[in-house]
Design a protein around this motif. Structure first.
Motif, PDB file in Angstrom:
ATOM      1  N   UNK A  69      64.820 -87.193-102.615  1.00  0.00           N
ATOM      2  CA  UNK A  69      63.460 -86.983-102.096  1.00  0.00           C
ATOM      3  C   UNK A  69      63.473 -86.926-100.574  1.00  0.00           C
ATOM      4  N   UNK A  70      64.220 -87.839 -99.975  1.00  0.00           N
ATOM      5  CA  UNK A  70      64.368 -87.860 -98.521  1.00  0.00           C
ATOM      6  C   UNK A  70      65.036 -86.581 -98.031  1.00  0.00           C
ATOM      7  N   UNK A  71      66.087 -86.167 -98.717  1.00  0.00           N
ATOM      8  CA  UNK A  71      66.846 -84.990 -98.289  1.00  0.00           C
ATOM      9  C   UNK A  71      65.985 -83.742 -98.252  1.00  0.00           C
ATOM     10  N   UNK A  72      65.234 -83.483 -99.337  1.00  0.00           N
ATOM     11  CA  UNK A  72      64.441 -82.260 -99.367  1.00  0.00           C
ATOM     12  C   UNK A  72      63.332 -82.305 -98.326  1.00  0.00           C
ATOM     13  N   UNK A  73      62.767 -83.482 -98.087  1.00  0.00           N
ATOM     14  CA  UNK A  73      61.698 -83.600 -97.098  1.00  0.00           C
ATOM     15  C   UNK A  73      62.227 -83.304 -95.703  1.00  0.00           C
ATOM     16  N   UNK A  74      63.372 -83.872 -95.364  1.00  0.00           N
ATOM     17  CA  UNK A  74      63.948 -83.656 -94.033  1.00  0.00           C
ATOM     18  C   UNK A  74      64.396 -82.205 -93.864  1.00  0.00           C
ATOM     19  N   UNK A 111      77.078 -89.485 -94.986  1.00  0.00           N
ATOM     20  CA  UNK A 111      77.404 -88.106 -94.673  1.00  0.00           C
ATOM     21  C   UNK A 111      76.778 -87.099 -95.619  1.00  0.00           C
ATOM     22  N   UNK A 112      75.757 -87.532 -96.362  1.00  0.00           N
ATOM     23  CA  UNK A 112      75.122 -86.640 -97.338  1.00  0.00           C
ATOM     24  C   UNK A 112      73.734 -86.174 -96.896  1.00  0.00           C
ATOM     25  N   UNK A 113      73.346 -86.524 -95.680  1.00  0.00           N
ATOM     26  CA  UNK A 113      71.980 -86.259 -95.241  1.00  0.00           C
ATOM     27  C   UNK A 113      71.955 -85.829 -93.785  1.00  0.00           C
ATOM     28  N   UNK A 114      71.014 -84.929 -93.468  1.00  0.00           N
ATOM     29  CA  UNK A 114      70.816 -84.504 -92.096  1.00  0.00           C
ATOM     30  C   UNK A 114      69.887 -85.481 -91.379  1.00  0.00           C
ATOM     31  N   UNK A 115      69.973 -85.524 -90.060  1.00  0.00           N
ATOM     32  CA  UNK A 115      69.038 -86.321 -89.288  1.00  0.00           C
ATOM     33  C   UNK A 115      67.662 -85.674 -89.338  1.00  0.00           C
ATOM     34  N   UNK A 116      66.645 -86.505 -89.316  1.00  0.00           N
ATOM     35  CA  UNK A 116      65.293 -85.976 -89.327  1.00  0.00           C
ATOM     36  C   UNK A 116      64.286 -87.074 -89.608  1.00  0.00           C
ATOM     37  N   UNK A 117      63.030 -86.729 -89.468  1.00  0.00           N
ATOM     38  CA  UNK A 117      61.948 -87.682 -89.656  1.00  0.00           C
ATOM     39  C   UNK A 117      61.457 -87.663 -91.095  1.00  0.00           C
ATOM     40  N   UNK A 118      61.051 -88.845 -91.604  1.00  0.00           N
ATOM     41  CA  UNK A 118      60.411 -88.919 -92.916  1.00  0.00           C
ATOM     42  C   UNK A 118      58.938 -89.321 -92.781  1.00  0.00           C
ATOM     43  N   UNK A 119      58.402 -89.201 -91.576  1.00  0.00           N
ATOM     44  CA  UNK A 119      56.973 -89.428 -91.395  1.00  0.00           C
ATOM     45  C   UNK A 119      56.193 -88.421 -92.245  1.00  0.00           C
ATOM     46  N   UNK A 120      55.332 -88.908 -93.106  1.00  0.00           N
ATOM     47  CA  UNK A 120      54.575 -88.029 -93.985  1.00  0.00           C
ATOM     48  C   UNK A 120      55.182 -87.840 -95.357  1.00  0.00           C
ATOM     49  N   UNK A 121      56.292 -88.511 -95.635  1.00  0.00           N
ATOM     50  CA  UNK A 121      56.952 -88.373 -96.935  1.00  0.00           C
ATOM     51  C   UNK A 121      56.038 -88.823 -98.080  1.00  0.00           C
ATOM     52  N   UNK A 122      55.215 -89.835 -97.836  1.00  0.00           N
ATOM     53  CA  UNK A 122      54.377 -90.399 -98.889  1.00  0.00           C
ATOM     54  C   UNK A 122      52.941 -89.902 -98.793  1.00  0.00           C
ATOM     55  N   UNK A 123      52.358 -89.636 -99.942  1.00  0.00           N
ATOM     56  CA  UNK A 123      50.912 -89.467-100.037  1.00  0.00           C
ATOM     57  C   UNK A 123      50.447 -90.319-101.214  1.00  0.00           C
ATOM     58  N   UNK A 124      49.958 -91.509-100.907  1.00  0.00           N
ATOM     59  CA  UNK A 124      49.584 -92.485-101.926  1.00  0.00           C
ATOM     60  C   UNK A 124      48.073 -92.624-102.074  1.00  0.00           C
ATOM     61  N   UNK A 125      47.341 -91.675-101.531  1.00  0.00           N
ATOM     62  CA  UNK A 125      45.877 -91.779-101.571  1.00  0.00           C
ATOM     63  C   UNK A 125      45.341 -91.743-102.995  1.00  0.00           C
ATOM     64  N   UNK A 128      75.317 -86.789-103.272  1.00  0.00           N
ATOM     65  CA  UNK A 128      74.036 -86.865-102.594  1.00  0.00           C
ATOM     66  C   UNK A 128      72.929 -87.501-103.399  1.00  0.00           C
ATOM     67  N   UNK A 129      73.222 -87.876-104.660  1.00  0.00           N
ATOM     68  CA  UNK A 129      72.154 -88.552-105.401  1.00  0.00           C
ATOM     69  C   UNK A 129      72.064 -89.998-104.926  1.00  0.00           C
ATOM     70  N   UNK A 130      71.086 -90.738-105.405  1.00  0.00           N
ATOM     71  CA  UNK A 130      70.795 -92.064-104.863  1.00  0.00           C
ATOM     72  C   UNK A 130      71.965 -93.026-105.037  1.00  0.00           C
ATOM     73  N   UNK A 131      72.613 -93.011-106.208  1.00  0.00           N
ATOM     74  CA  UNK A 131      73.742 -93.907-106.416  1.00  0.00           C
ATOM     75  C   UNK A 131      74.970 -93.465-105.615  1.00  0.00           C
ATOM     76  N   UNK A 132      75.139 -92.181-105.429  1.00  0.00           N
ATOM     77  CA  UNK A 132      76.239 -91.664-104.618  1.00  0.00           C
ATOM     78  C   UNK A 132      76.106 -92.152-103.177  1.00  0.00           C
ATOM     79  N   UNK A 133      74.895 -92.076-102.648  1.00  0.00           N
ATOM     80  CA  UNK A 133      74.646 -92.550-101.285  1.00  0.00           C
ATOM     81  C   UNK A 133      74.860 -94.057-101.190  1.00  0.00           C
TER      82      UNK A 133
END
Length: 340
Positions: free
Chosen positions: A87-92, A304-318, A135-140
């Motif tokens: 989820x983090x990867x695709x967002x970034x 080493x499975x993820x690029x640098x970037x922001x996750x601000x806005x990843x959640x919408x819990x409204x 790159x999956x969660x357990x791999x990371x």
């Protein structure tokens, strides 16, 4: 992303301008894992069907997160149950445009299990360890933990410890054949290796997190779909919340319902011992534990499975918090990483 938190936010005014005609179906991804039990129960008990009304639900089963993200990015599915790191990867990678987490599903239920003779991190030198997919969660989790223990690994293979991304069922077979020294897996595969193959737990991932709480599964929705169909997403979320509540309220019935759903998805049932052990290690919750995601980002970078970037806005819990408030529940925090 437009996720209506109340009737007035979805029915009138500027907030409704992006909403398209209701789709004929919603396409939902999930894994045939105990950590995806809210999906299994929602399907088996008709909770999604009840919430979606006239809209059909089409499902697709995946082995691990990166494959589900590929389908989501291609528009082949609209939402998926998935681990946090993909989820983090695709967002970034999309600059925050691809998808948003709208709820949690499961906490806990992941571990590093190993063969006899491996009793400490030092014993892993030269070992071959499996994960569900690069790159999956357990791999990371495995790669970042090994780095903290002083081991070098490579996403291309090799290093002090060889990490071999392998489909879960094949991991069990290879471990039984002595071709793998261990694996970092989600439930029920942790319990299957322990009960059926004689593995033992070297690292319970819960021990690495404060109070043992860490997200294993979240509900992720494609941003374009959510923008076009906020009411449909809210209905899907209603079914999800009902599924988590059902698991909490029907603990005695849950093992049978989950096992029936797993059999339908995979053609095989789990033994009672495996299922009981797996369920003891998970907690079903709509809280995505957003407070852990900064650490998860650091883990992905270290792995080493993820690029640098922001996750601000990843959640919408409204929409989630609106549903919880309606039932007198407490709101869930986005930890400053989105709307709540």
């Amino acid at each position: 992303m437009m996720l209506a938190g109340c009737a007035s936010a979805s029915a009138t005014g500027d907030d409704a301008k992006g909403e398209a005609e209701a789709p004929a179906e919603v396409r939902l991804g999930y894994f045939a894992n105990v950590t995806h039990a809210p999906a299994l129960v929602g399907l088996s008990e008709g909770l999604f069907e009840d919430a979606l009304g006239d809209i059909d639900l089409k499902t697709e089963v995946f082995n691990a997160g990166p494959a589900a993200i590929e389908a989501l990015s291609a528009g082949a599915i609209d939402a998926t149950y998935i681990g946090p790191n993909p989820s983090i990867n695709t967002f970034i990678q999309s600059g925050g445009e691809s998808a948003h987490i709208i709820a949690g599903a499961t906490s806990g239920g992941a571990a590093l299990v190993v063969r006899d003779g491996i009793d400490s991190p030092e014993d892993l030198a030269g070992a071959n360890i499996a994960t569900p997919q690069l790159g999956n969660t357990q791999d990371v989790a495995l790669r970042s933990w090994l780095a903290e223990e002083g081991f070098e690994t490579s996403t291309a293979g090799g290093g002090d410890v060889t990490i071999t991304p392998t489909e879960n069922a094949q991991t069990l077979t290879l471990f039984q054949q002595g071709e793998l020294d261990g694996a970092w897996l989600p439930e029920p595969w942790v319990s299957r290796l322990v009960v059926e193959a004689g593995a033992h737990v070297l690292v319970d991932e819960a021990d690495l997190w404060k109070d043992g709480a860490f997200p294993t599964t979240v509900l992720l929705v494609r941003a374009e779909f959510a923008e076009q169909h906020p009411d449909v997403v809210e209905d899907l979320l209603e079914g999800h919340v009902a599924s988590v509540a059902w698991l909490d309220e029907h603990a005695d019935e849950a093992p049978t319902v989950i096992n029936d759903a797993l059999e339908e998805a995979t053609g095989k049932r789990l033994s009672d011992d495996v299922l009981a052990r797996a369920l003891d290690n998970v907690t079903f919750t709509v809280d995505p534990h957003a407070e852990t995601f900064a650490a998860l980002v650091d883990n992905g970078l270290a792995a080493g499975t993820q690029k640098k970037g922001s996750i601000d806005g990843l959640f919408d819990l409204r929409a989630l918090n609106a549903l919880l408030a309606k039932d007198g529940g407490k709101p869930v925090s986005a930890a400053g990483l989105g709307d709540e």
